[in-house]
Write a protein that holds these residues in place. Structure first.
Motif, mmCIF file in Angstrom:
data_model
loop_
_atom_site.group_PDB
_atom_site.id
_atom_site.type_symbol
_atom_site.label_atom_id
_atom_site.label_comp_id
_atom_site.label_asym_id
_atom_site.label_seq_id
_atom_site.Cartn_x
_atom_site.Cartn_y
_atom_site.Cartn_z
ATOM 1 N N PHE A 410 39.117 46.018 56.006
ATOM 2 C CA PHE A 410 39.390 46.426 53.951
ATOM 3 C C PHE A 410 40.926 44.934 54.550
ATOM 4 O O PHE A 410 40.248 44.417 52.880
ATOM 5 N N SER A 411 41.335 45.176 55.297
ATOM 6 C CA SER A 411 43.075 44.610 55.310
ATOM 7 C C SER A 411 41.859 42.820 55.036
ATOM 8 O O SER A 411 42.408 42.121 54.341
ATOM 9 N N ILE A 412 41.341 42.042 56.035
ATOM 10 C CA ILE A 412 40.588 41.135 56.514
ATOM 11 C C ILE A 412 40.089 40.296 55.518
ATOM 12 O O ILE A 412 40.233 39.238 54.676
ATOM 13 N N VAL A 413 39.210 41.246 54.757
ATOM 14 C CA VAL A 413 38.483 41.408 53.420
ATOM 15 C C VAL A 413 39.113 40.589 52.561
ATOM 16 O O VAL A 413 39.111 39.706 51.828
ATOM 17 N N ALA A 414 40.324 41.859 51.939
ATOM 18 C CA ALA A 414 41.347 41.521 50.894
ATOM 19 C C ALA A 414 42.131 40.486 51.075
ATOM 20 O O ALA A 414 42.454 39.944 49.666
ATOM 21 N N GLN A 415 42.661 40.040 52.352
ATOM 22 C CA GLN A 415 43.662 39.068 52.436
ATOM 23 C C GLN A 415 42.815 37.656 52.151
ATOM 24 O O GLN A 415 43.376 36.612 51.667
ATOM 25 N N TYR A 416 41.372 37.130 52.380
ATOM 26 C CA TYR A 416 40.526 36.266 52.440
ATOM 27 C C TYR A 416 40.389 36.372 50.581
ATOM 28 O O TYR A 416 40.644 34.893 50.425
ATOM 29 N N GLN A 417 39.717 37.227 50.125
ATOM 30 C CA GLN A 417 39.925 37.183 48.707
ATOM 31 C C GLN A 417 41.186 36.209 48.063
ATOM 32 O O GLN A 417 41.626 36.038 46.818
ATOM 33 N N ALA A 418 42.303 37.023 48.563
ATOM 34 C CA ALA A 418 44.044 37.267 47.628
ATOM 35 C C ALA A 418 43.926 35.693 47.613
ATOM 36 O O ALA A 418 44.941 35.196 46.682
ATOM 37 N N GLU A 419 43.878 34.690 48.832
ATOM 38 C CA GLU A 419 44.217 34.014 48.806
ATOM 39 C C GLU A 419 42.865 32.948 47.871
ATOM 40 O O GLU A 419 44.253 31.854 47.836
ATOM 41 N N PHE A 420 42.022 32.605 48.233
ATOM 42 C CA PHE A 420 41.175 32.341 47.043
ATOM 43 C C PHE A 420 41.086 32.024 46.125
ATOM 44 O O PHE A 420 40.942 31.494 44.940
ATOM 45 N N ARG A 421 41.538 33.715 45.700
ATOM 46 C CA ARG A 421 41.860 33.401 44.328
ATOM 47 C C ARG A 421 42.875 33.476 43.898
ATOM 48 O O ARG A 421 42.976 33.091 43.029
ATOM 49 N N GLY A 422 43.875 33.168 44.506
ATOM 50 C CA GLY A 422 45.131 32.313 44.070
ATOM 51 C C GLY A 422 44.608 30.829 43.938
ATOM 52 O O GLY A 422 45.548 30.524 42.996
ATOM 53 N N ILE A 423 44.211 30.349 44.554
ATOM 54 C CA ILE A 423 44.207 28.831 44.118
ATOM 55 C C ILE A 423 43.244 28.887 43.196
ATOM 56 O O ILE A 423 43.465 27.587 42.303
ATOM 57 N N ALA A 424 42.052 29.127 43.426
ATOM 58 C CA ALA A 424 41.118 29.026 41.832
ATOM 59 C C ALA A 424 41.781 30.108 40.678
ATOM 60 O O ALA A 424 41.253 29.221 40.141
ATOM 61 N N GLY A 425 42.610 30.085 40.520
ATOM 62 C CA GLY A 425 43.288 30.828 39.408
ATOM 63 C C GLY A 425 44.544 30.132 38.921
ATOM 64 O O GLY A 425 44.310 29.376 38.456
ATOM 65 N N TYR A 426 45.416 29.038 40.176
ATOM 66 C CA TYR A 426 45.888 28.157 39.870
ATOM 67 C C TYR A 426 45.363 26.863 39.267
ATOM 68 O O TYR A 426 46.021 26.273 37.966
ATOM 69 N N TYR A 427 43.696 26.618 40.005
ATOM 70 C CA TYR A 427 43.623 25.252 39.335
ATOM 71 C C TYR A 427 42.675 25.749 38.119
ATOM 72 O O TYR A 427 41.640 24.812 38.051
ATOM 73 N N GLN A 428 42.589 26.808 37.262
ATOM 74 C CA GLN A 428 41.295 26.669 36.610
ATOM 75 C C GLN A 428 40.995 25.915 35.444
ATOM 76 O O GLN A 428 40.710 25.642 34.724
ATOM 77 N N LEU A 429 42.648 25.218 34.688
ATOM 78 C CA LEU A 429 41.955 24.321 34.011
ATOM 79 C C LEU A 429 41.729 22.659 34.306
ATOM 80 O O LEU A 429 41.477 22.126 33.616
ATOM 81 N N ALA A 430 41.413 22.700 36.095
ATOM 82 C CA ALA A 430 40.783 21.467 36.326
ATOM 83 C C ALA A 430 39.464 20.934 36.189
ATOM 84 O O ALA A 430 38.552 22.808 35.920
ATOM 85 N N TYR A 431 38.949 19.810 35.142
ATOM 86 C CA TYR A 431 37.568 19.825 34.882
ATOM 87 C C TYR A 431 36.392 20.133 36.333
ATOM 88 O O TYR A 431 35.436 20.299 35.945
ATOM 89 N N ASN A 432 36.677 19.306 37.762
ATOM 90 C CA ASN A 432 36.838 19.192 38.888
ATOM 91 C C ASN A 432 36.869 21.007 39.682
ATOM 92 O O ASN A 432 36.639 21.064 40.668
ATOM 93 N N LEU A 433 36.822 21.847 38.702
ATOM 94 C CA LEU A 433 36.915 23.005 39.804
ATOM 95 C C LEU A 433 36.307 24.026 40.486
ATOM 96 O O LEU A 433 35.591 24.334 41.396
ATOM 97 N N HIS A 434 34.330 22.909 39.948
ATOM 98 C CA HIS A 434 33.559 23.374 40.641
ATOM 99 C C HIS A 434 33.590 22.923 42.489
ATOM 100 O O HIS A 434 32.751 23.138 43.259
ATOM 101 N N ARG A 435 34.688 21.748 42.561
ATOM 102 C CA ARG A 435 34.313 21.016 43.782
ATOM 103 C C ARG A 435 35.089 22.686 45.181
ATOM 104 O O ARG A 435 35.360 22.154 46.275
ATOM 105 N N LEU A 436 35.905 23.655 44.231
ATOM 106 C CA LEU A 436 36.602 24.321 45.305
ATOM 107 C C LEU A 436 34.961 25.335 46.052
ATOM 108 O O LEU A 436 35.974 26.178 47.032
ATOM 109 N N GLY A 437 34.147 25.188 45.643
ATOM 110 C CA GLY A 437 33.224 25.385 46.188
ATOM 111 C C GLY A 437 32.999 25.391 47.993
ATOM 112 O O GLY A 437 32.444 26.119 48.739
#
Length: 598
Positions: A410-437
């Protein structure tokens, strides 16, 4: 005694009207302000970190507030030197910046002073300032740039040499004295700025600057740099903003007239050829001397100017700002970092984004007009994506994070998700946000390899065990899910995936520092402290608050069963426990309270 909300409301109203503040020092005698300050900062990571003394938030009690007020009333309060430590600069492991760690009493008093100063100065701050302000943040600064700075030709990236370490104490005092007519409060600020710091337990005097890490430092720096905001607003913006619209571009107009005549004469093909030439030309004169635009945004000590006009004028603007900083604020621009950048040919960096001026004659709106040209584009920098992928890669391939295998699934999955959500959330104004794929792929492979390593199985077995269909606002999405069943409670669910990489033009939640809701009543920990009752033994003798840094600290080493105090905190899922002095000493010295409930 007035409540904290009414005191701050009165000060805020005077700030709106621009009236000077008198007798501000007397507000520091109000215990309710200290309780409000305690409720705001006791959760901070640094609350359990000692400064020059061993004092931390642990052991907080009402008597400590009264002791601070008594010392202030007789003007006997003395600031302790901060303990200076050095941390690596973000994105640069070779350079370090100093961080001051105040004692807990100093933090509490600084927060009270910060509340008073913020209530007064916040209504007067510039709309172009976004750092360390309630209701504002990085995203508000970026949304002011996009789409408001459309048509910008030149950018000026502002960099002030060691800004927070170079704030002149005399200039800061004079700025405060213009509005705050209370010498006792000003002397208290002077004492704070000149308290010095301890480095390797040697005392050093502070001749300039506000200590980074101090609770009050952000508001003091905003008050200081507000002079820069006001200068640009009153001097530069009116001077370099003129003309409602560029005049028509004569070569474009002549081609349009010729095309119309040829089409009227029946030569449609020649008319279309001319119209094709027009599509590669500006319809408005790009060198119109009667049209200029200057825009400005600041976040803390990072500021950006956007100018539409010739390069000679933008160089004058840069020199003018540098002259004002040097002569009026006694700050220096970093010549090698304060750059003039052409927006069409090179990207400028601001708040972690790349900002460019787009140009594409082939992109058309529904009316056939060129819709992309001169539009501002916000991008995720390529080096940011590489840097974020680096911790999860080795020799160009995703790898497991072995150090995380000791954690639960549970902690492993939650930590990975929180880290990716923070990065994607901060750059959500970028028109090339899809590159975070790319980052999503790397992190998902690292996650599955970590779980596979933990159980000594293949990655395919991990997918088979945890694969799930996640319900999101964009519809069902494939991902991974870990569910922890709990008797009598809702299960705990950790998910990987389901985070959209679709760009958002407007973000509803923009606040880096949420505004406090003043009418919501007292903080829960404050209510428990004011109840004056030990939550272990029920006594009313010298009640104080026991704090732990993390809930995992409740696991006492060498004990198979948690002590009663740890069980109580774990059951409440709280990192605080209100206890009497006797029980608190028992927690610290023997791992259990000295008195038990009878």
């Amino acid at each position: 005694m007035q409540s904290a909300e009414s005191v701050l409301g009165i000060i805020r109203e005077r700030g709106r009207k621009g009236l000077p503040l008198e007798r501000l020092y007397r507000c520091l005698f109000n215990p309710d302000l200290y309780l409000l300050a305690y409720g705001r900062i006791y959760r901070n990571d640094g609350a359990m970190t000692p400064g020059a003394t061993a004092e931390t938030v642990d052991g907080m009690r009402l008597g400590k507030i009264q002791a601070i007020i008594d010392a202030l009333r007789s003007e006997r309060y003395r600031w302790s030197p901060t303990r200076r430590v050095y941390i690596e600069k973000k994105g640069n492991t070779k350079k370090r910046r100093g961080l001051g760690l105040p004692t807990w009493s100093d933090k509490l008093l600084q927060e009270v002073m910060r509340l008073l100063l913020e209530a007064y100065y916040e209504p007067q701050f510039s709309a172009h300032s976004h750092g360390f302000r309630p209701g504002r943040g990085c995203h508000t600064a970026l949304q002011a740039i996009y789409p408001g700075w459309r048509g910008t030709t030149w950018f000026v990236e502002g960099d002030i040499k060691a800004c927070f370490d170079s704030l002149d104490h005399g200039v800061l005092r004079s700025i405060l004295a213009e509005k705050i007519h209370d010498n006792r409060f000003l002397r208290l600020v002077d004492g704070l700025l000149q308290a010095g710091y301890l480095e390797d337990w040697r005392y050093h005097a502070t001749l300039s600057g506000a200590p980074q890490g101090g609770v009050i430092s952000p508001i003091l720096s905003n008050i200081y740099l507000d002079r820069l905001d006001k200068y640009i607003e009153t001097n530069l913006l009116p001077t370099y903003n003129r003309g409602a619209r560029r005049k028509a571009h004569r070569p474009y107009a002549r081609l349009w007239q010729r095309a119309c005549r040829l089409e009227q004469q029946g030569d449609v093909e020649a008319g279309l050829a001319l119209r094709k030439q027009m599509k590669a030309m500006p319809s408005r004169d790009p060198n119109d001397p009667d049209y200029r635009r200057l825009n400005y945004a600041r976040y803390a000590d990072d500021w950006l100017l956007g100018f539409t006009g010739p390069k000679g004028e933008v160089e004058e603007i840069k020199a003018d700002v540098g002259r004002f900083l040097r002569d009026e604020l006694k700050l220096e621009l970093s010549e090698e970092k304060t750059l003039i950048t052409h927006g069409r040919t090179k990207a400028v960096r601001f708040l972690g984004y790349e900002i460019v001026v787009l140009g594409n004659d082939s992109k058309r709106d529904h009316r056939g007009h060129r819709s992309i040209n001169a539009q501002i584009g916000l991008k995720v920098p390529a080096d940011v994506i590489r840097a974020k992928c680096r911790p999860y890669m080795h020799h160009g391939q995703p790898i497991r994070r072995t150090e995380r295998t000791v954690n639960s699934d549970f902690s492993i999955v939650a930590q990975y998700q929180a880290e990716f959500r923070g990065i994607a959330g901060y750059y959500q104004l970028a028109y090339n946000l899809h590159r975070l794929g790319r980052l999503k792929y790397v992190m998902e492979r690292s996650l599955t390899k970590t779980l596979a390593r933990k159980y000594r199985v293949r990655v395919s077995r991990v997918y088979k065990r945890y694969r799930a269909v996640l319900q999101t606002d964009q519809g069902p999405r494939r991902g991974l899910q870990v569910t922890v069943e709990r008797e009598g409670k809702k299960p705990l669910v950790a998910q990987w995936g389901g985070i959209s990489l679709a760009r958002k033009i407007k973000i509803n939640s923009l606040d880096d520092h949420p505004t406090q809701v003043w009418n919501s009543g007292r903080n829960e920990i404050v209510k428990r402290l004011l109840a004056d009752t030990c939550e272990m033994c029920g006594s009313h003798d010298n009640v104080e608050v026991h704090h732990v840094r993390h809930l995992k600290d409740l696991n006492v080493k060498g004990r198979a069963v948690k002590p009663a105090w740890a069980q109580m905190m774990a059951a409440r899922h709280r990192k605080t426990l209100v206890v009497c002095r006797t029980c608190h000493e028992g927690i610290h010295y023997s791992g259990r309270p000295s008195r038990q409930n009878s």
